[in-house]
Design an enzyme around this catalytic site. Structure first.
Site, PDB file in Angstrom:
ATOM      1  N   ASP A 162       0.859  -1.181   0.000  1.00  0.00           N
ATOM      2  CA  ASP A 162       0.000   0.000   0.000  1.00  0.00           C
ATOM      3  C   ASP A 162       0.895   1.231   0.000  1.00  0.00           C
ATOM      4  O   ASP A 162       1.915   1.267   0.697  1.00  0.00           O
ATOM      5  CB  ASP A 162      -0.897   0.024   1.235  1.00  0.00           C
ATOM      6  CG  ASP A 162      -1.994  -1.027   1.189  1.00  0.00           C
ATOM      7  OD1 ASP A 162      -2.343  -1.475   0.086  1.00  0.00           O
ATOM      8  OD2 ASP A 162      -2.500  -1.391   2.269  1.00  0.00           O
ATOM      9  N   ASP A 192      -7.031  -1.715  -4.182  1.00  0.00           N
ATOM     10  CA  ASP A 192      -8.041  -1.407  -3.166  1.00  0.00           C
ATOM     11  C   ASP A 192      -9.146  -0.520  -3.731  1.00  0.00           C
ATOM     12  O   ASP A 192     -10.330  -0.723  -3.439  1.00  0.00           O
ATOM     13  CB  ASP A 192      -7.399  -0.722  -1.962  1.00  0.00           C
ATOM     14  CG  ASP A 192      -6.400  -1.597  -1.236  1.00  0.00           C
ATOM     15  OD1 ASP A 192      -6.494  -2.838  -1.351  1.00  0.00           O
ATOM     16  OD2 ASP A 192      -5.520  -1.037  -0.554  1.00  0.00           O
TER      17      ASP A 192
END
Length: 156
Positions: A117, A136
């Site tokens: 991330d 995501d």
């Protein structure tokens, strides 16, 4: 089903290309943070071993494989569910977004042991500690699309 495949492949490729660029080319792995347009858009390296916001991240190897199996099972179920009966183009696109994003995060878990991330967005006065990635965004958008547009006018 071609539309599902195109969206899934496109999202998967964009997700993996963005992660490769951020982690390896600009070396966010070592640098940990790069302010792009502070505080609105920043790059913050985070290795997520769980699901959204680090939920279910207990650091065990078994949980990694459980999350891989869960993502593959959900992706497979969505694929066959969309294939089973006629749905609109927006439902097919939503399914492709969800599947492509899920497979992108699965590959991260296989290669890195966790999901890479790196996108972080905040507003002045509020520091958001969480990071996310292209996969995501696609998973969230695809899931919302499936909920909102399923059951409406069914066309192929």
């Amino acid at each position: 089903m071609r539309l599902v495949t195109q969206w899934a492949f496109g999202v998967f490729a964009l997700d993996q290309a963005s992660k490769y660029f951020v982690v390896h080319v600009i070396d966010l792995w070592s640098r940990q943070r790069i302010d792009v347009v502070p505080p609105f858009l920043n790059l913050r390296m985070a290795w997520n071993q769980g699901i959204n916001f680090g939920l279910l991240s207990n650091g065990t190897e078994i949980m990694r494989w459980v999350l891989i199996a869960l993502a593959l099972a959900i992706s497979t179920w969505v694929w066959f569910w969309v294939r089973r009966e006629p749905h609109s183009r927006i439902v097919h696109s939503s399914a492709g977004l969800l599947i492509g994003g899920a497979l992108g995060n699965v590959l991260d878990r296989l290669v890195y042991g966790a999901v890479a991330d790196f996108l972080n967005m905040s507003v002045p006065g509020i520091d958001n500690p969480y990071s996310f990635n292209v996969a995501d965004i696609a998973i969230f958008t695809g899931a919302v699309g499936l909920v909102v547009f399923t059951g409406r006018d069914k066309t192929t």
